[in-house]
Scaffold this active site. Structure first.
Site, PDB file in Angstrom:
ATOM      1  N   SER A 109       0.837  -1.184   0.155  1.00 38.11           N
ATOM      2  CA  SER A 109      -0.016  -0.072  -0.087  1.00 38.11           C
ATOM      3  C   SER A 109       0.966   1.184  -0.004  1.00 38.11           C
ATOM      4  O   SER A 109       1.547   1.589  -0.805  1.00 38.11           O
ATOM      5  CB  SER A 109      -1.001  -0.011   1.237  1.00 38.11           C
ATOM      6  OG  SER A 109      -1.970   0.739   1.105  1.00 38.11           O
ATOM      7  N   ASP A 243      -9.658  -6.157  -3.347  1.00 38.32           N
ATOM      8  CA  ASP A 243      -9.422  -5.110  -2.914  1.00 38.32           C
ATOM      9  C   ASP A 243     -10.247  -3.866  -2.971  1.00 38.32           C
ATOM     10  O   ASP A 243     -10.550  -3.483  -4.022  1.00 38.32           O
ATOM     11  CB  ASP A 243      -7.911  -4.802  -3.489  1.00 38.32           C
ATOM     12  CG  ASP A 243      -7.215  -3.561  -2.542  1.00 38.32           C
ATOM     13  OD1 ASP A 243      -7.718  -2.959  -1.972  1.00 38.32           O
ATOM     14  OD2 ASP A 243      -5.863  -3.762  -2.641  1.00 38.32           O
ATOM     15  N   HIS A 271      -7.306  -5.964   0.595  1.00 38.10           N
ATOM     16  CA  HIS A 271      -6.062  -5.238   0.393  1.00 38.10           C
ATOM     17  C   HIS A 271      -4.851  -5.758   1.415  1.00 38.10           C
ATOM     18  O   HIS A 271      -3.750  -5.181   0.965  1.00 38.10           O
ATOM     19  CB  HIS A 271      -6.800  -3.919   1.442  1.00 38.10           C
ATOM     20  CG  HIS A 271      -5.667  -2.889   1.159  1.00 38.10           C
ATOM     21  ND1 HIS A 271      -5.170  -2.602  -0.176  1.00 38.10           N
ATOM     22  CD2 HIS A 271      -4.721  -2.055   1.737  1.00 38.10           C
ATOM     23  CE1 HIS A 271      -4.389  -1.252  -0.274  1.00 38.10           C
ATOM     24  NE2 HIS A 271      -4.211  -1.069   1.201  1.00 38.10           N
TER      25      HIS A 271
END
Length: 291
Positions: A109, A243, A271
Site C-alpha cells: 500500500s 481489494d 487489501h
C-alpha cells in the site's frame, strides 16, 4: 546506536524489536536472520505486525528487516516531513546504519509507494522490488482515505477514534462473533490500524502522511513516467482481486513502470493478501526471490 528495546508494541515471540536513533528520533524495527536482505515496508496505519508472521518462513535464508515507519507503531511520531521521499531516505539511513549494501524491497500500500521512491532515489541499493496492493500506480483510492484529506478532518478524527466509539464498535463485534461471524484478516488489520489513532501524535502523523499522497480526488503521487531506470529491475506485483482500498486494476498498470513485472493475483483476497493468504504469499515471495 542500536540496542534492544522494551517495545511498546511487541513483535512476534522470539523476535524482539530494536531501536536506532535516526535524524534525532527513535525508529523501531525487527532485524533477524542472515543472508540476502529483505526490507518489508508496511502501509498506512500499519506496523511491523503486518509482516512478522512471515519470519519463520524467511529468516533461515535471509536477513529480514521490518521497521515501523516514523509516525507508526513503536517508532517516534515527530512533527515534520512524512512525504514518500522522507520515508525512503530514513529507510536508506537504516540500511546504512546496519551496513547492508542492497535489499529486496517488499512494500504494501503506502509502503509500495515508499519502495518505488526508494528505487528512484537509491537505485544502486535495490536488488529487487515486490509491490503488494501498492499505492502510486493510479488515481483511484478508497473514499475513506480521501475523506481524511478534507478540511476539518483533524476535528472529526478525535471523535470517531475516541474510546467511547471504539468500545461500542467492539461491543457490536463481540456480539456478532457470538452468532458465528468471524472478521476477515483484511477487516482485522484495518480495525487495528484505526485503533492506533487514539492518541494525538498518531492522528497528526496519519493526516500528514495521508495528505502527502492523497487529495479529495484520489492519489496525487504516481510512479508512472518517473522511474526511468525501472525497466531492468526485477519486480513482482501481488494484488487481491477483492481489494476495496486500491482497485486490482492498478496491478496491470505496474507494467507501465516495470515492463517485465511478474503479476500475481490472489483470488478472493482484499487489501492485505499477505495476511489473508499467508502461506501462498510466502511461497510466491520465496519463488520470486530465488527465481
Amino acid at each position: 546506536m542500536v540496542s534492544a528495546q522494551g517495545s511498546r508494541e511487541s513483535p512476534a515471540p522470539g523476535f524482539p524489536a530494536q531501536v536506532v536513533r535516526l535524524r534525532g528520533h527513535d525508529l523501531s524495527y525487527v532485524d533477524t536472520g542472515s543472508g540476502s536482505a529483505i526490507l518489508f515496508i508496511h502501509g498506512l496505519l500499519g506496523s511491523h505486525d503486518n509482516w512478522t508472521h512471515l519470519l519463520d518462513r524467511l529468516d533461515n535464508a535471509h536477513r529480514v528487516l521490518i521497521p515501523d515507519l516514523f509516525g507508526h507503531g513503536a517508532s517516534a511520531k515527530p512533527v515534520g516531513d512524512y512525504s514518500l521521499g522522507s520515508h525512503a531516505a530514513i529507510l536508506r539511513d537504516l540500511v546504512d546504519q546496519l551496513g547492508i549494501p542492497k535489499v529486496t524491497l517488499v512494500g504494501h500500500s503506502l509502503g509500495g509507494g515508499i519502495a518505488m521512491q526508494f528505487c528512484y532515489l537509491f537505485p544502486e541499493r535495490v536488488e529487487a522490488l515486490v509491490l503488494v496492493a501498492s499505492g502510486g500506480l493510479g488515481r483511484t483510492v478508497s473514499p475513506l482515505l480521501r475523506s481524511a484529506t478534507l478540511p476539518g478532518a483533524e476535528l472529526v478524527l478525535p471523535v470517531i477514534a475516541s474510546t467511547w466509539v471504539r468500545e461500542r464498535v467492539e461491543g457490536v463485534g463481540k456480539a456478532v462473533r457470538g452468532l458465528g461471524w468471524r472478521p476477515s484478516a483484511d477487516a482485522s488489520a484495518a480495525w487495528k490500524g484505526f485503533t492506533s489513532l487514539s492518541d494525538g501524535e498518531s492522528r497528526r502523523a496519519f493526516l500528514a502522511t495521508t495528505r502527502g499522497v492523497i487529495d479529495p480526488g484520489g492519489q496525487t503521487v504516481s510512479a508512472r513516467g518517473q522511474l526511468v531506470t525501472a525497466e531492468h529491475l526485477r519486480t513482482l506485483v501481488i494484488w487481491g482481486t477483492r481489494d476495496r482500498m486500491i482497485p486490482v486494476g492498478h496491478a496491470q498498470r505496474a507494467r507501465e513502470v516495470f515492463p517485465e513485472a511478474e503479476i500475481v493475483l490472489f483470488e478472493g483476497a482484499g487489501h492485505f493478501p499477505h495476511l489473508e493468504q499467508p502461506d501462498r504469499f510466502a511461497g510466491v515471495l520465496e519463488g520470486f526471490i530465488h527465481g
